[in-house]
Design a protein around this motif. Structure first.
Motif, PDB file in Angstrom:
ATOM      1  N   CYS B  62      13.072  15.880  -6.579  1.00  0.00           N
ATOM      2  CA  CYS B  62      13.868  14.688  -6.313  1.00  0.00           C
ATOM      3  C   CYS B  62      15.274  15.122  -5.925  1.00  0.00           C
ATOM      4  N   SER B  63      15.829  14.480  -4.900  1.00  0.00           N
ATOM      5  CA  SER B  63      17.208  14.822  -4.566  1.00  0.00           C
ATOM      6  C   SER B  63      18.057  13.569  -4.406  1.00  0.00           C
ATOM      7  N   ALA B  64      17.687  12.541  -5.157  1.00  0.00           N
ATOM      8  CA  ALA B  64      18.397  11.265  -5.040  1.00  0.00           C
ATOM      9  C   ALA B  64      19.893  11.433  -5.298  1.00  0.00           C
ATOM     10  N   CYS B  65      20.242  12.191  -6.342  1.00  0.00           N
ATOM     11  CA  CYS B  65      21.663  12.319  -6.690  1.00  0.00           C
ATOM     12  C   CYS B  65      22.419  13.056  -5.594  1.00  0.00           C
ATOM     13  N   VAL B  66      21.787  14.091  -5.064  1.00  0.00           N
ATOM     14  CA  VAL B  66      22.445  14.896  -4.035  1.00  0.00           C
ATOM     15  C   VAL B  66      22.643  14.066  -2.772  1.00  0.00           C
ATOM     16  N   ASN B  67      21.590  13.337  -2.371  1.00  0.00           N
ATOM     17  CA  ASN B  67      21.704  12.510  -1.164  1.00  0.00           C
ATOM     18  C   ASN B  67      22.756  11.432  -1.330  1.00  0.00           C
ATOM     19  N   ALA B  68      22.768  10.800  -2.495  1.00  0.00           N
ATOM     20  CA  ALA B  68      23.720   9.720  -2.710  1.00  0.00           C
ATOM     21  C   ALA B  68      25.148  10.252  -2.671  1.00  0.00           C
ATOM     22  N   CYS B  69      25.351  11.421  -3.245  1.00  0.00           N
ATOM     23  CA  CYS B  69      26.671  12.046  -3.236  1.00  0.00           C
ATOM     24  C   CYS B  69      27.088  12.345  -1.803  1.00  0.00           C
ATOM     25  N   GLU B 176      37.754  21.206  -2.189  1.00  0.00           N
ATOM     26  CA  GLU B 176      37.320  19.897  -2.660  1.00  0.00           C
ATOM     27  C   GLU B 176      36.158  20.076  -3.626  1.00  0.00           C
ATOM     28  N   ALA B 177      35.881  19.038  -4.381  1.00  0.00           N
ATOM     29  CA  ALA B 177      34.763  19.076  -5.324  1.00  0.00           C
ATOM     30  C   ALA B 177      34.465  17.654  -5.772  1.00  0.00           C
ATOM     31  N   CYS B 178      33.421  17.564  -6.592  1.00  0.00           N
ATOM     32  CA  CYS B 178      33.061  16.280  -7.184  1.00  0.00           C
ATOM     33  C   CYS B 178      34.290  15.635  -7.803  1.00  0.00           C
ATOM     34  N   THR B 179      34.458  14.336  -7.541  1.00  0.00           N
ATOM     35  CA  THR B 179      35.592  13.600  -8.104  1.00  0.00           C
ATOM     36  C   THR B 179      35.110  12.574  -9.142  1.00  0.00           C
ATOM     37  N   GLN B 190      29.773   2.997 -11.126  1.00  0.00           N
ATOM     38  CA  GLN B 190      29.324   4.306 -11.552  1.00  0.00           C
ATOM     39  C   GLN B 190      29.397   5.285 -10.384  1.00  0.00           C
ATOM     40  N   PRO B 191      29.482   6.562 -10.676  1.00  0.00           N
ATOM     41  CA  PRO B 191      29.398   7.537  -9.591  1.00  0.00           C
ATOM     42  C   PRO B 191      28.094   7.341  -8.808  1.00  0.00           C
ATOM     43  N   PHE B 207      26.715   7.971 -17.432  1.00  0.00           N
ATOM     44  CA  PHE B 207      28.143   8.148 -17.195  1.00  0.00           C
ATOM     45  C   PHE B 207      28.917   7.152 -18.042  1.00  0.00           C
ATOM     46  N   GLY B 208      30.036   7.560 -18.586  1.00  0.00           N
ATOM     47  CA  GLY B 208      30.820   6.609 -19.352  1.00  0.00           C
ATOM     48  C   GLY B 208      32.007   7.255 -20.039  1.00  0.00           C
TER      49      GLY B 208
END
Lengths: 149, 244
Positions: B62-69, B176-179, B190-191, B207-208
């Protein structure tokens, strides 16, 4: 001594002269009828025209620090706001042609910005949807988040 | 008491020994997000944003998180040595038992961030609410921070970019990096990675606000064992993992 007073007077006079000369200079960009300045939405800027003309670099810099470093998300002096109101009807941008709003004056005044290396010079619009589909072919569109929770 | 600057570390080591992989109890809310704040109100140190990742729920392939980012932040999605990756999925395997885990790796938003320590201009910075950012207006692209980061979480932009997301300015010559998707968090969302993971039904990312004992993440961290990656470094990361 008299000589000193003479120089003092001269200096004062010169000072006054320079000040007066500076005013027309500073207004030169404003008075020059530059193409592109008519790109604006609404009838008022975020500040009076003479203030925004002179102080927009400081206002932007201040806002940038407030937003990025302190997380303050007011929109009054946001660069995104400038772009939304001042994008050209022709190019859709504030900075892609030489008479776009944020270029025309700067070219005249010899100012060069690097802002558009990073910041979008066009307002956020529909094209976002088009890129969305190609960007993530394998997953549910992000917008449906939570729908099938 | 020791003079450690991380009072909670001992607890983490202890709980880390507990059998991993505990599932979140059904009663725990995933969408508990902190109270809203007015736009003119800045980030507050009463909040500390954090993320809890349950590796046992992170699905293979699964790469949902990567694609969404990538989509949210306008990254190309390429994974070459010079391409920006704000979140990567690592696959780790225990050599003895053969057990495998997926580990989404992103900026860990350390409380004691080495990137901030080494930055010569003050561009690497930590917001009051714990989000670690690069102020790209004053980044000179020296990349000390990339070398200092034990998680390889930062990227450098090598080529000019165009058509950026207006909410996420990015450009050549800066690190740059994840913000934590700061532009979304600041409007109470949410991110993107977390939203996508939930939308896909995996719910591996939570997340919270770590400082709010009522938040879902604080409750989950109190109830289940979680660890910091490279906890030995004492960075007090904002991203914690469950199940490894």
């Amino acid at each position: 001594m008299a000589r000193f007073a003479y120089w003092l007077k001269l200096a004062a006079l010169l000072g006054v002269a320079v000040t007066f000369a500076a005013i027309p200079l500073r207004q030169a960009t404003a008075d020059a009828k530059l193409p592109g300045l008519e790109n604006r939405k609404g009838d008022k800027c975020v500040e009076d025209v003479d203030i925004i003309r002179r102080n927009h670099p400081d206002l932007l810099k201040h806002h940038r620090i407030e937003t990025l470093r302190h997380g303050i998300r007011t929109t009054k002096y946001s660069l995104k706001g400038c772009v939304e109101c001042h994008a050209s009807a022709k190019t859709g941008s504030v900075a892609s042609a030489k008479d776009d709003f944020c270029v025309t004056c700067h070219a005249y005044a010899g100012v060069q910005l690097d802002c558009w290396d990073c910041h979008a010079s066009k307002p956020k619009t529909k094209p976002v949807q088009a890129t969305e589909q190609q960007a993530s072919p394998t997953m549910n569109p992000v917008q449906t988040g939570g729908a099938n929770q | 008491m020791t003079t450690s600057h991380k009072p909670d570390r001992r607890d983490f080591l202890k709980t880390g020994a507990v059998v991993a992989g505990a599932a979140i109890a059904p009663g725990i809310l995933f969408y508990g997000i902190a109270q809203g704040r007015a736009p003119e109100e800045g980030a507050s140190s009463l909040v500390r944003w954090g993320m809890l990742i349950d590796t046992s729920k992170c699905a293979n392939g699964c790469s949902a998180c990567v694609n969404a980012c990538n989509h949210e932040n306008g990254l190309s999605g390429k994974t070459g040595p010079q391409d920006s990756q704000w979140i990567r999925k690592l696959n780790i395997k225990h050599l003895q038992t053969g057990i495998e885990h997926n580990l989404p790796m992103l900026c860990q938003h350390c409380a004691n961030p080495p990137c901030v320590d080494v930055c010569p201009t003050g561009a690497s910075m930590k917001r009051a609410d714990g989000i670690v950012l690069v102020d790209r207006h004053i980044c000179i692209g020296c990349r000390y921070c990339m070398m200092a980061c034990p998680y390889k979480a930062r990227s450098f932009v090598h080529e000019p970019l165009s058509d950026q997301n207006p909410d996420v300015p990015r450009g050549k010559g800066c690190v740059e990096a994840c913000t934590f998707c700061v532009q979304r968090v600041d409007r109470d969302e949410q991110p993107a990675c977390v939203e996508a993971c939930n939308a896909d039904g995996h719910q591996a990312m939570l997340f919270g606000d770590l400082r709010n004992p009522e938040s879902a993440i604080a409750k989950a961290m109190k109830a289940y064992a979680s660890v910091e990656v490279r906890g030995d470094l004492g960075l007090n990361t904002g991203v914690r993992y469950q199940g490894i």
